[in-house]
Design an enzyme around this catalytic site. Structure first.
Site, PDB file in Angstrom:
ATOM      1  N   GLN A 100     -14.418  -5.756 -19.335  1.00 15.81           N
ATOM      2  CA  GLN A 100     -12.957  -5.273 -19.589  1.00 15.81           C
ATOM      3  C   GLN A 100     -12.532  -5.584 -21.192  1.00 15.81           C
ATOM      4  O   GLN A 100     -12.576  -6.528 -21.669  1.00 15.81           O
ATOM      5  CB  GLN A 100     -12.196  -6.451 -18.864  1.00 15.81           C
ATOM      6  CG  GLN A 100     -10.712  -6.027 -18.840  1.00 15.81           C
ATOM      7  CD  GLN A 100      -9.846  -7.202 -18.153  1.00 15.81           C
ATOM      8  OE1 GLN A 100      -9.787  -8.246 -18.673  1.00 15.81           O
ATOM      9  NE2 GLN A 100      -9.109  -6.827 -17.137  1.00 15.81           N
ATOM     10  N   TYR A 174      -0.035  -8.578 -21.757  1.00 15.82           N
ATOM     11  CA  TYR A 174      -0.859  -8.663 -23.019  1.00 15.82           C
ATOM     12  C   TYR A 174      -0.720  -7.269 -23.908  1.00 15.82           C
ATOM     13  O   TYR A 174       0.405  -6.428 -23.508  1.00 15.82           O
ATOM     14  CB  TYR A 174      -2.400  -8.542 -22.801  1.00 15.82           C
ATOM     15  CG  TYR A 174      -2.993  -9.779 -22.246  1.00 15.82           C
ATOM     16  CD1 TYR A 174      -3.844 -10.441 -23.090  1.00 15.82           C
ATOM     17  CD2 TYR A 174      -2.412 -10.590 -21.086  1.00 15.82           C
ATOM     18  CE1 TYR A 174      -4.563 -11.776 -22.656  1.00 15.82           C
ATOM     19  CE2 TYR A 174      -3.032 -11.827 -20.778  1.00 15.82           C
ATOM     20  CZ  TYR A 174      -4.132 -12.207 -21.490  1.00 15.82           C
ATOM     21  OH  TYR A 174      -4.574 -13.468 -21.232  1.00 15.82           O
ATOM     22  N   ARG A 320     -10.307 -16.018  -8.172  1.00 13.20           N
ATOM     23  CA  ARG A 320     -10.749 -17.376  -7.965  1.00 13.20           C
ATOM     24  C   ARG A 320     -11.560 -17.592  -6.533  1.00 13.20           C
ATOM     25  O   ARG A 320     -12.214 -18.756  -6.844  1.00 13.20           O
ATOM     26  CB  ARG A 320      -9.486 -18.132  -7.958  1.00 13.20           C
ATOM     27  CG  ARG A 320      -8.645 -18.095  -9.287  1.00 13.20           C
ATOM     28  CD  ARG A 320      -7.150 -18.392  -9.507  1.00 13.20           C
ATOM     29  NE  ARG A 320      -6.572 -17.469  -8.786  1.00 13.20           N
ATOM     30  CZ  ARG A 320      -5.406 -17.808  -8.158  1.00 13.20           C
ATOM     31  NH1 ARG A 320      -4.553 -18.729  -8.265  1.00 13.20           N
ATOM     32  NH2 ARG A 320      -4.642 -16.646  -7.212  1.00 13.20           N
ATOM     33  N   CYS A 343     -10.668 -21.533  -1.760  1.00 12.34           N
ATOM     34  CA  CYS A 343      -9.789 -21.379  -3.149  1.00 12.34           C
ATOM     35  C   CYS A 343      -8.582 -22.171  -2.857  1.00 12.34           C
ATOM     36  O   CYS A 343      -7.873 -21.593  -1.734  1.00 12.34           O
ATOM     37  CB  CYS A 343      -9.640 -20.146  -3.984  1.00 12.34           C
ATOM     38  SG  CYS A 343      -8.398 -20.215  -5.013  1.00 12.34           S
ATOM     39  N   ASN A 419      -5.531 -38.084   2.674  1.00 14.96           N
ATOM     40  CA  ASN A 419      -4.118 -37.602   2.319  1.00 14.96           C
ATOM     41  C   ASN A 419      -3.930 -36.174   2.242  1.00 14.96           C
ATOM     42  O   ASN A 419      -2.849 -35.669   1.912  1.00 14.96           O
ATOM     43  CB  ASN A 419      -3.832 -38.199   0.813  1.00 14.96           C
ATOM     44  CG  ASN A 419      -3.094 -39.739   0.946  1.00 14.96           C
ATOM     45  OD1 ASN A 419      -2.603 -40.013   1.960  1.00 14.96           O
ATOM     46  ND2 ASN A 419      -3.610 -40.601   0.264  1.00 14.96           N
ATOM     47  N   ALA A 456     -14.075 -50.550   8.046  1.00 14.85           N
ATOM     48  CA  ALA A 456     -15.142 -51.252   7.514  1.00 14.85           C
ATOM     49  C   ALA A 456     -14.758 -52.575   7.034  1.00 14.85           C
ATOM     50  O   ALA A 456     -13.675 -53.125   6.648  1.00 14.85           O
ATOM     51  CB  ALA A 456     -15.470 -50.473   6.085  1.00 14.85           C
TER      52      ALA A 456
END
Length: 636
Positions: A100, A174, A320, A343, A419, A456
């Site tokens: 690129q 860009y 990604r 991802c 979580n 535990a």
């Protein structure tokens, strides 16, 4: 599957329809501005994983106009060496490689105070994106012609090195995109004005590349069909661009959307839906006769296949998803979809770490370190006990099992995920649920002994006598010292998401970090009237800016009220009392108060276990509550 049918781009034949989208190989450019051997191994891993075409991150043709930047440059015959190594490494696995090329960053260059105009250039004197007080310097016609000549020379070198194609980077605001866009191109000479003038530079660059590499050398053009920005490119102009680019000899169009102002479209975060640009590609597909590549959260095999089956694009580009799992293509082809590392769209390692460290991935620490961090069998088999079944615990169990150890995992609740479970429950966070499924699938396949509902204790650990103990007991919500916090109208964000309570029609969320803001969005999308109360002067400081910007956009769309510099001093039956920045007090009314002020580590048993085993490792939130990347990387 159509994904694995061969395809053509001009004269170039590809073994399948899967393309690696360009992403800057951060930290993998050597001091001579070429791709390092580590970078070549990074791309080779994706070729080995079954990708048909790999498009590299940005490579410059010229260094003289913009200040040096940590990107590769093809500007001398010396570049043939690393380009040839790259081509050979990718070709070894039957893949093709595309460089690129970009003329520069333009107004999105991070300005340097010591340089005139901060070193920022543009088609016209427009404000720099990062610092609007810096006005970018307008490029001269002589400099434009210098760029065009440099592209011809670079293209000749690229072709001679055995590279298969070149893509022009005309996207995301860009420099080349700036030239084509009236919002940033205010020129009155032949390179400005109407669309014909604004397209003059890209058309000259296409002609230049064809001169240097050959008339039949495959050329791709990547651009946003729309910027989703007032004053930016709209779809109608984007389609006209597509027609003119085809007429200029481009062999394939790589269709994207957005720019830095709307980067949550160009680099879609967790909150964006899968396949968000498919309809844009379809519009281009119906407009031109050359192939079209579509991109944008397409790492879901069934969706990617459906796009091709419906004829909405000719090729699927994955950015990604291939950073997360270089073996994506092989796993899909072999029917092992459950083994794909998902991802998350979190940006924590591929983008958030800036240009210092090596590009990597929150859920795959091997990315960018393909040889250095490869898993090998351990020299001696050990018995390993992992306490805690969150992402850190499961990853530790997975890697230990891959290394040949005898692994047992104890989780005191009835399910694995820790979580991540509440984090994955909003519709816009479902990819986090895919991570739970992936990790659970892997440890079961590897024969890890999983015992749910097992808490535990020192006695149980002594009885088991493991050689190694991993403590991954996670964290719990902080309950702030606020008057009235014990009232029945108060619930933590974690309990709310887990379904351990309901809210009324109006809700106050105390805490504007990632958890608080995502919880507010979750409630707003369920029709609640929501207010965020945050003590600092801004929200979501713990999120990468693109992710935070998209959540802020969605919060605004759902009319979520955001109060910063505001401290909750008391919770009452019908709301809260807050102290503002000026010291004044006021009351906010609401049916329910949700607490989202952070987490604290579960360390109460740590000291009891420290001397029970020869080796002990503490990982994840029980060290310090942080993010998925910290738990996964520490565990790995």
């Amino acid at each position: 599957m159509k994904l694995f049918e061969s395809g053509r781009i001009g004269r170039l034949s590809l073994k399948n329809r899967i393309v690696m989208a360009p992403m800057g190989p951060v930290g993998l450019v050597d001091p001579d501005a070429g791709f390092s051997q580590q970078c070549i191994e990074y791309y080779a891993a994706r070729a080995r994983g079954g990708t048909g075409l790999i498009i590299t991150g940005i490579v410059y043709a010229l260094r003289e106009i913009e200040p040096p930047y940590p990107m590769a440059v093809v500007n001398s015959l010396r570049c043939v060496s690393w380009l040839s190594k790259l081509a050979d490494a990718v070709h070894d696995y039957g893949a093709k490689i595309c460089i690129q090329l970009s003329p520069g960053r333009g107004r999105i260059f991070t300005p340097k105070p010591a340089l005139p105009h901060g070193g920022s250039v543009s088609p016209s004197p427009v404000p720099n994106f990062w610092n609007p007080g810096v006005i970018s310097r307008e490029l001269t016609v002589q400099e434009i012609r210098q760029l065009v000549k440099a592209f011809e020379f670079s293209a000749e070198i690229i072709r001679s090195a055995g590279i298969d194609a070149i893509e022009l980077h005309g996207h995301q605001g860009y420099l080349l995109d700036e030239f084509t866009t009236a919002l940033w191109n205010k020129r009155t000479d032949e390179y400005g004005g109407d669309l014909k003038g604004r397209l003059r530079l890209p058309l000259e660059l296409i002609e230049s590349v064809k001169r240097g590499a050959g008339a039949d050398f495959p050329v791709s053009y990547r651009f946003g069909l729309t910027h989703y920005l007032d004053g930016g490119r709209d779809i109608e102009e984007g389609l006209e661009m597509a027609r003119r680019l085809e007429a200029a000899g481009v062999d394939v169009l790589h269709v994207d959307a957005g720019c830095y102002e709307t980067d949550y479209f160009a680099q879609p975060p967790t909150t964006q839906p899968p396949g968000l640009h498919i309809d844009l590609a379809d519009m281009v597909k119906k407009t031109v006769n050359i192939p079209v590549i579509t991109v944008g959260k397409l790492g879901y095999p069934a969706l990617a296949e459906r796009v091709l089956q419906e004829g909405k694009a000719d090729f699927i580009a994955l950015g990604r998803p291939l950073v997360a799992d270089p073996e994506w293509s092989n796993k899909v082809k072999d029917g092992r979809v459950e083994d794909i590392i998902p991802c998350l769209g979190c940006h924590e390692a591929c983008l958030a770490r800036g240009h210092g460290p090596v590009i990597s991935c929150a859920v795959n620490p091997v990315t960018g370190m393909e040889k250095e961090l490869v898993i090998r069998l351990a020299e001696r088999k050990k018995s390993v006990l992992v306490v805690g079944g969150g992402p850190g615990g499961m990853e530790a169990a997975r890697v230990a099992a891959l290394r040949g150890h005898d692994v047992t995992l104890w989780e005191k609740t009835g399910s694995l995920g820790g979580n991540l479970i509440p984090a994955s429950l909003p519709d816009f966070k479902e990819d986090y649920g895919r991570l739970i499924d992936y990790l659970y699938t892997q440890i079961k396949k590897l024969g890890v002994t999983v015992e749910l509902g097992k808490e535990a204790t020192s006695a149980l650990i002594k009885e088991m006598k493991p050689d190694v103990l991993f403590i991954a007991t996670g964290g719990t919500p902080i309950i702030p010292e606020i008057i009235g916090v014990e009232k029945k109208n108060v619930i933590t964000a974690v309990d709310l998401l887990l379904g351990n309570g309901e809210t009324g029609e109006s809700v106050i969320v105390i805490g504007g970090g990632m958890v608080g803001s995502e919880t507010a969005l979750y409630l707003a999308q369920k029709g609640r009237k929501v207010t965020i109360v945050e003590a600092l002067d801004g929200i979501m400081r713990d999120l990468f800016w693109i992710n935070a910007a998209d959540i802020k956009r969605l919060l605004d769309e759902d009319n979520v009220r955001i109060l910063t510099n505001s401290v909750a001093s008391e919770i009452v039956d019908d709301g809260i009392i807050i102290n503002g920045k000026d010291g004044g007090k006021s009351k906010l009314e609401a049916d329910t108060v949700v607490l989202a002020v952070g987490m604290k580590p579960n360390q109460e048993l740590l000291e009891n276990w420290r001397h029970e085993v020869p080796e002990l490792y503490v990982i994840g939130d029980c060290v310090k509550p942080r993010k998925v990347i910290d738990a996964i990387w520490e565990a790995y």
